[in-house]
Design a protein around this motif. Structure first.
Motif, short mmCIF file in Angstrom:
data_model
loop_
_atom_site.label_atom_id
_atom_site.label_comp_id
_atom_site.label_asym_id
_atom_site.label_seq_id
_atom_site.Cartn_x
_atom_site.Cartn_y
_atom_site.Cartn_z
N GLN A 1 0.85 -1.19 0.00
CA GLN A 1 0.00 0.00 0.00
C GLN A 1 0.88 1.24 0.00
O GLN A 1 1.82 1.33 0.80
CB GLN A 1 -0.89 0.04 1.24
CG GLN A 1 -1.89 -1.09 1.30
CD GLN A 1 -2.69 -1.04 2.59
OE1 GLN A 1 -2.30 -0.44 3.58
NE2 GLN A 1 -3.83 -1.71 2.57
N PRO A 2 0.59 2.20 -0.89
CA PRO A 2 1.36 3.45 -0.89
C PRO A 2 1.18 4.20 0.43
O PRO A 2 0.12 4.15 1.04
CB PRO A 2 0.76 4.25 -2.05
CG PRO A 2 -0.05 3.28 -2.84
CD PRO A 2 -0.43 2.17 -1.92
N ALA A 3 2.25 4.88 0.84
CA ALA A 3 2.20 5.67 2.07
C ALA A 3 2.79 7.05 1.79
O ALA A 3 3.44 7.26 0.77
CB ALA A 3 2.98 4.96 3.17
N ASP A 4 2.56 7.97 2.71
CA ASP A 4 3.09 9.33 2.57
C ASP A 4 4.60 9.28 2.36
O ASP A 4 5.29 8.40 2.87
CB ASP A 4 2.79 10.14 3.83
CG ASP A 4 1.30 10.43 3.99
OD1 ASP A 4 0.56 10.34 2.98
OD2 ASP A 4 0.89 10.76 5.11
N ALA B 1 1.17 -4.94 3.38
CA ALA B 1 -0.16 -5.20 3.94
C ALA B 1 -0.48 -6.68 3.94
O ALA B 1 -1.61 -7.08 4.18
CB ALA B 1 -1.21 -4.43 3.14
N GLY B 2 0.51 -7.50 3.65
CA GLY B 2 0.29 -8.94 3.55
C GLY B 2 0.79 -9.72 4.74
O GLY B 2 1.01 -9.18 5.83
N HIS B 3 0.99 -10.99 4.51
CA HIS B 3 1.42 -11.96 5.53
C HIS B 3 2.83 -11.64 6.03
O HIS B 3 3.66 -11.12 5.28
CB HIS B 3 1.39 -13.36 4.91
CG HIS B 3 1.91 -14.43 5.80
ND1 HIS B 3 1.23 -14.88 6.90
CD2 HIS B 3 3.07 -15.14 5.76
CE1 HIS B 3 1.93 -15.83 7.49
NE2 HIS B 3 3.05 -16.00 6.82
N ASN C 1 10.04 3.08 8.74
CA ASN C 1 9.68 1.81 9.36
C ASN C 1 8.71 1.02 8.48
O ASN C 1 7.62 1.50 8.19
CB ASN C 1 9.08 2.07 10.74
CG ASN C 1 8.92 0.80 11.54
OD1 ASN C 1 9.57 -0.20 11.27
ND2 ASN C 1 8.04 0.84 12.51
N GLY C 2 9.11 -0.17 8.05
CA GLY C 2 8.23 -1.04 7.29
C GLY C 2 8.20 -0.80 5.79
O GLY C 2 7.44 -1.45 5.09
N CYS C 3 8.99 0.12 5.28
CA CYS C 3 8.96 0.42 3.84
C CYS C 3 9.57 -0.73 3.04
O CYS C 3 10.64 -1.24 3.38
CB CYS C 3 9.71 1.72 3.54
SG CYS C 3 9.64 2.17 1.78
N VAL C 4 8.87 -1.13 1.97
CA VAL C 4 9.38 -2.17 1.06
C VAL C 4 9.40 -1.66 -0.38
O VAL C 4 9.40 -2.45 -1.32
CB VAL C 4 8.54 -3.47 1.17
CG1 VAL C 4 8.71 -4.13 2.53
CG2 VAL C 4 7.07 -3.22 0.86
N HIS C 5 9.44 -0.36 -0.56
CA HIS C 5 9.44 0.20 -1.91
C HIS C 5 10.70 -0.27 -2.65
O HIS C 5 11.81 -0.17 -2.11
CB HIS C 5 9.41 1.72 -1.87
CG HIS C 5 9.03 2.34 -3.17
ND1 HIS C 5 9.81 2.24 -4.29
CD2 HIS C 5 7.94 3.03 -3.54
CE1 HIS C 5 9.23 2.86 -5.30
NE2 HIS C 5 8.09 3.34 -4.86
#
Length: 140
Positions: A60-63, A70-72, A114-118
Motif C-alpha cells: 500500500q502506498p504511504a506518505d 499489507a500482507g502476511h 519503518n516497514g517500507c518495502v518500496h
C-alpha cells in the motif's frame, strides 16, 4: 480464533489449511470467512501470479513515496509471500524488481521509514558498504 488475523492471512493468499494451522482453528471456519469476503481459493491466486505480482497486490502506498506491506508476515514478523512451495521475503522481491538481480545479504530499507518495502528504497549489504565507504571518504 481472531477473525482479523484470518482475514489478513486470506488477503495474503494463504490457504485455508495454512491459516487453520497458524491461527489454531478449523479450516471450515476459514473457508466460511473466505466465502463471506468473496475471495477466490488460494490455489487460484498462487497458481496465477509470480512473486512480483503478489508483491504488488500486498503493498500500500504511504506518505513520502513509501510503500508499506499489507500482507502476511512470517513467524519472525518479516513481510513474506509463499508461492511455488517457497517463502520469499518482500524485501528480496522488491530488490529483484528494482535491480534485476538477487540481493547479497540482508535487504533493508535505505530510507529508514519503518516497514517500507518500496523497490526504489531497498538496499543489500554491498550497497550499504559502498554508501558507508563514500560517507567515510567525504567525512575525512
Amino acid at each position: 480464533m481472531s477473525r482479523a488475523a484470518i482475514v489478513e492471512l486470506l488477503h495474503a493468499g494463504v490457504s485455508n489449511h495454512g491459516i487453520a494451522r497458524e491461527v489454531g482453528c478449523d479450516h471450515g471456519d476459514v473457508a466460511g470467512i473466505r466465502a463471506e469476503l468473496g475471495l477466490p481459493d488460494a490455489r487460484t491466486i498462487k497458481g496465477s501470479a509470480s512473486p512480483e505480482d503478489l508483491f504488488w497486490r500486498r503493498t500500500q502506498p504511504a506518505d513520502g513515496g513509501h510503500l508499506l506491506w499489507a500482507g502476511h508476515r512470517n513467524s519472525t514478523g518479516v513481510p513474506a509471500i509463499r508461492t511455488g512451495g517457497r517463502m520469499h521475503t518482500a524485501g528480496r522481491i522488491a530488490f529483484r524488481i528494482r535491480w534485476d538481480r538477487d540481493p547479497i545479504g540482508r535487504v533493508r530499507a535505505g530510507c529508514d521509514a519503518n516497514g517500507c518495502v518500496h523497490p526504489d528504497h531497498v538496499e543489500d549489504q554491498p550497497m550499504r558498504d559502498q554508501y558507508a565507504a563514500i560517507f567515510r571518504a567525504v567525512s575525512a
